[in-house]
Design a protein around this motif. Structure first.
Motif, PDB file in Angstrom:
ATOM      1  N   ILE A  36      13.193  -9.547  -8.282  1.00 34.53           N
ATOM      2  CA  ILE A  36      11.574  -9.543  -8.677  1.00 34.53           C
ATOM      3  C   ILE A  36      11.047  -9.263  -7.623  1.00 34.53           C
ATOM      4  CG2 ILE A  36       9.910 -10.099 -10.487  1.00 34.53           C
ATOM      5  CD1 ILE A  36      11.898 -11.894 -12.047  1.00 34.53           C
ATOM      6  N   ASP A  37      10.436  -7.973  -7.633  1.00 36.52           N
ATOM      7  CA  ASP A  37       9.252  -7.458  -6.223  1.00 36.52           C
ATOM      8  C   ASP A  37       8.610  -7.280  -7.600  1.00 36.52           C
ATOM      9  OD1 ASP A  37      11.201  -7.510  -4.476  1.00 36.52           O
ATOM     10  OD2 ASP A  37      11.643  -5.374  -4.306  1.00 36.52           O
ATOM     11  N   ILE A  38       6.932  -8.285  -7.348  1.00 40.61           N
ATOM     12  CA  ILE A  38       5.613  -8.539  -7.182  1.00 40.61           C
ATOM     13  C   ILE A  38       5.292  -7.120  -6.509  1.00 40.61           C
ATOM     14  CG2 ILE A  38       3.806  -9.588  -7.786  1.00 40.61           C
ATOM     15  CD1 ILE A  38       5.448 -11.828  -8.125  1.00 40.61           C
ATOM     16  N   VAL A  39       4.410  -5.526  -6.347  1.00 41.70           N
ATOM     17  CA  VAL A  39       3.833  -5.019  -6.035  1.00 41.70           C
ATOM     18  C   VAL A  39       2.555  -5.012  -6.269  1.00 41.70           C
ATOM     19  CG1 VAL A  39       6.615  -3.161  -6.198  1.00 41.70           C
ATOM     20  CG2 VAL A  39       4.971  -2.995  -7.634  1.00 41.70           C
ATOM     21  N   GLY A  40       1.930  -5.356  -7.781  1.00 42.15           N
ATOM     22  CA  GLY A  40       0.734  -5.200  -7.545  1.00 42.15           C
ATOM     23  C   GLY A  40      -0.136  -6.448  -8.209  1.00 42.15           C
ATOM     24  N   GLU A  41      -1.608  -6.410  -8.502  1.00 39.67           N
ATOM     25  CA  GLU A  41      -1.754  -7.259  -9.341  1.00 39.67           C
ATOM     26  C   GLU A  41      -3.276  -6.359  -9.742  1.00 39.67           C
ATOM     27  OE1 GLU A  41      -3.198 -11.313  -7.967  1.00 39.67           O
ATOM     28  OE2 GLU A  41      -1.137 -11.590  -6.649  1.00 39.67           O
ATOM     29  N   ALA A  42      -3.996  -6.648 -10.758  1.00 35.17           N
ATOM     30  CA  ALA A  42      -4.992  -6.006 -11.052  1.00 35.17           C
ATOM     31  C   ALA A  42      -5.292  -7.068 -12.318  1.00 35.17           C
ATOM     32  CB  ALA A  42      -4.176  -5.336 -12.231  1.00 35.17           C
ATOM     33  N   ALA A  43      -6.437  -7.751 -12.444  1.00 35.84           N
ATOM     34  CA  ALA A  43      -7.639  -8.143 -13.197  1.00 35.84           C
ATOM     35  C   ALA A  43      -7.868  -7.943 -14.169  1.00 35.84           C
ATOM     36  CB  ALA A  43      -8.917  -8.763 -12.031  1.00 35.84           C
ATOM     37  N   ASN A  44      -8.431  -6.634 -15.054  1.00 29.93           N
ATOM     38  CA  ASN A  44      -8.508  -6.301 -15.870  1.00 29.93           C
ATOM     39  C   ASN A  44      -8.614  -4.715 -16.212  1.00 29.93           C
ATOM     40  OD1 ASN A  44      -9.720  -3.801 -14.319  1.00 29.93           O
ATOM     41  ND2 ASN A  44     -11.472  -4.833 -13.379  1.00 29.93           N
ATOM     42  N   GLY A  45      -8.121  -4.350 -17.186  1.00 29.60           N
ATOM     43  CA  GLY A  45      -7.508  -2.566 -17.472  1.00 29.60           C
ATOM     44  C   GLY A  45      -8.169  -1.037 -17.167  1.00 29.60           C
ATOM     45  N   GLN A  46      -8.569  -1.417 -15.820  1.00 31.77           N
ATOM     46  CA  GLN A  46      -9.050  -0.579 -15.172  1.00 31.77           C
ATOM     47  C   GLN A  46      -8.634  -0.124 -14.062  1.00 31.77           C
ATOM     48  OE1 GLN A  46      -9.859   2.540 -16.018  1.00 31.77           O
ATOM     49  NE2 GLN A  46     -10.351   1.839 -18.133  1.00 31.77           N
ATOM     50  N   GLN A  47      -8.072  -1.344 -13.485  1.00 30.45           N
ATOM     51  CA  GLN A  47      -7.745  -1.642 -12.102  1.00 30.45           C
ATOM     52  C   GLN A  47      -6.034  -1.502 -12.664  1.00 30.45           C
ATOM     53  OE1 GLN A  47      -8.260  -5.378 -10.480  1.00 30.45           O
ATOM     54  NE2 GLN A  47     -10.496  -4.847 -10.291  1.00 30.45           N
ATOM     55  N   ALA A  48      -5.701  -2.079 -14.113  1.00 25.45           N
ATOM     56  CA  ALA A  48      -4.399  -2.348 -14.207  1.00 25.45           C
ATOM     57  C   ALA A  48      -3.589  -0.338 -14.530  1.00 25.45           C
ATOM     58  CB  ALA A  48      -4.520  -2.776 -15.643  1.00 25.45           C
TER      59      ALA A  48
END
Length: 214
Positions: A36-48
């Protein structure tokens, strides 16, 4: 589909949750897991949505309670913009309604936030490999749901399976020897009967019933 039996295969994971503390906790729980490689994060839908299109993760771990659009709406949007991306819902809500809505939107699994780390990891691997996964706490409740598949005609079921396999309306019409307009009518009936708007949602529905393989 990812071959999770191959130890050299990596699962590119996107974390979507509006609480930094939750994302930090997930990084702590998942960061050292093989594959498992965590490549990114998002705090809301638009960021996701932006992260999904730029980072091209294999799987998004999505919370339902996001501040702009909810996780179910985000799942539908991700299915449209990134059809190869698989979505696993990680939520505090154990409502049957949330679970069914998430699957209809195209999610391939649903796990509760208080599930053991081992179960969350198993869910990630299963969904990344093309399967579906429900938290063990939800399995019994889902088993009691009425099967709305009994309301489908045989032809509607055939159309559903072909849509789930990725065929266009024109291709389905050719395979079934009917008009494109007839196929469109069947798809309208499927949306009305099942409440499923997207092809990804129909694929999840068909997968759950064993009508197609992931």
């Amino acid at each position: 589909m990812i071959d999770t039996t191959d130890p050299g295969t990596r699962i590119r994971l996107l974390l979507v949750d509006d609480h930094q503390l939750v994302r930090d906790g997930l990084r702590a729980r998942l960061g050292d897991i093989e594959q498992i490689d965590i490549v990114g994060e998002a705090a809301n839908g638009q960021q996701a949505l932006a992260a999904a299109q730029s980072l091209l993760p294999d799987l998004a771990l999505v919370d339902i309670g996001l501040p702009d659009i909810n996780g179910i709406e985000l799942t539908s949007a991700l299915a449209e913009c990134c059809p190869a991306l698989r979505v696993l819902i990680l939520s505090m809500y154990d409502s049957q309604g949330y679970v069914m809505s998430a699957m209809r939107a195209g999610a391939r699994g649903y796990v509760l936030k208080d599930a053991p780390s081992a179960e969350i990891i198993a869910a990630i691997r299963a969904v990344a490999a093309g399967g579906v996964y429900f938290s063990s706490a939800l399995t019994a409740a889902l088993a009691t749901q009425p099967d709305d598949a009994t309301a489908l005609t045989e032809r509607e079921r055939e159309v559903l399976i072909l849509v789930a396999q990725g065929d266009s309306n024109k291709r389905i019409a050719q395979k079934l020897d009917v008009s494109v307009r007839t196929v469109e009518t069947h798809r309208l009936n499927l949306r009305r009967k099942l409440g499923i708007e997207t092809a990804a949602g129909l694929a999840s529905y068909a997968l759950k019933r064993g009508w197609i393989r992931g």
